[in-house]
Scaffold this active site. Structure first.
Site, PDB file in Angstrom:
ATOM      1  N   GLY A 187       0.818  -1.221   0.000  1.00 53.92           N
ATOM      2  CA  GLY A 187       0.000   0.000   0.000  1.00 53.92           C
ATOM      3  C   GLY A 187       0.844   1.259   0.000  1.00 53.92           C
ATOM      4  N   CYS A 188       1.904   1.260   0.790  1.00 60.29           N
ATOM      5  CA  CYS A 188       2.768   2.442   0.881  1.00 60.29           C
ATOM      6  C   CYS A 188       3.531   2.657  -0.425  1.00 60.29           C
ATOM      7  CB  CYS A 188       3.722   2.306   2.063  1.00 60.29           C
ATOM      8  SG  CYS A 188       2.851   2.239   3.652  1.00 60.29           S
ATOM      9  N   THR A 189       3.923   1.579  -1.071  1.00 54.35           N
ATOM     10  CA  THR A 189       4.612   1.694  -2.362  1.00 54.35           C
ATOM     11  C   THR A 189       3.664   2.248  -3.415  1.00 54.35           C
ATOM     12  OG1 THR A 189       6.142  -0.084  -1.807  1.00 54.35           O
ATOM     13  CG2 THR A 189       5.839   0.409  -4.157  1.00 54.35           C
ATOM     14  N   ALA A 226       3.189   5.994  -2.683  1.00 54.29           N
ATOM     15  CA  ALA A 226       4.378   6.771  -3.033  1.00 54.29           C
ATOM     16  C   ALA A 226       4.523   6.887  -4.555  1.00 54.29           C
ATOM     17  CB  ALA A 226       5.624   6.135  -2.424  1.00 54.29           C
TER      18      ALA A 226
END
Length: 156
Positions: free
Chosen positions: A44-46, A49
Site C-alpha cells: 500500500g505504501c509503495t 508513493a
C-alpha cells in the site's frame, strides 16, 4: 491533541532523505502535502508513493511540495527512494513526534494482535502554514488524485 482545520499546522524538525534536518515551517510560502504512511516497501505504501511520484509535476505546477513521513530510518527511506525513483522528500519520524502532533500514531489491530502504528493520513497545508484539509484512514486508490484536485480547486 488533534490538529484542527484553520489552525497553524504543528511545526516539527525531522531528518530528511536529502541529508538535511527539515522543519515544516521551512516550506512557508508553498502549499504542502504532508502524508503519513506506515512503512517503506510495503504494498500500500509503495502504491501511494508511486502515485505521488507520477503526479509530482502536477503538484509542483500548483506550487505544492510533497513530504512523506513514516517511522522508518533514513537508510530505509533512501532505498525506497532509489528503488521507486521518488522525486520528493521522505522524513524519518523514528520517535513518532510528528505522528503524535498530527494524531496519527494510533493503536492498530491486525489478526487480533494490537500494536502502535501510523494511521495513513494526508494533510494539506496552505502557503501561510494553516491546515486546510485532512484525510484520515486513507484508502490508497484514487487518493492522490483527490488531494491534487483539492489543491487545484482551492489553493491555486
Amino acid at each position: 491533541m488533534a490538529v484542527s482545520i484553520g489552525e497553524l499546522a504543528p511545526d516539527f524538525a525531522l531528518e530528511a532523505s536529502n541529508g538535511e534536518t527539515i522543519k515544516l515551517s521551512d516550506f512557508r510560502g508553498k502549499n504542502i502535502v504532508l502524508y503519513f504512511y506506515p512503512k517503506d516497501m510495503t504494498p500500500g505504501c509503495t502504491t501511494q508513493a508511486c502515485d505521488f511520484r507520477d503526479k509530482h509535476s502536477h503538484f509542483a505546477d500548483l506550487d505544492a511540495v510533497i513530504l512523506g513521513v513514516s517511522p522508518d530510518p533514513l537508510a530505509r527511506h533512501e532505498k525506497f527512494i532509489e528503488k521507486y525513483d521518488l522525486p520528493f522528500i521522505l522524513l524519518a519520524d523514528e520517535e513518532n513526534k510528528a505522528a503524535e502532533a498530527y494524531d496519527v500514531w494510533k493503536l492498530k489491530k491486525t489478526f487480533g494482535k494490537e500494536y502502535m502504528g501510523i494511521e495513513r493520513s494526508t494533510f494539506i497545508i496552505d502557503k501561510a502554514g494553516k491546515l486546510v484539509k485532512e484525510w484520515r484512514k486513507v484508502k490508497v486508490k484514487g487518493h492522490v488524485e483527490e488531494a491534487l484536485e483539492y489543491i487545484r480547486e482551492n489553493l491555486s
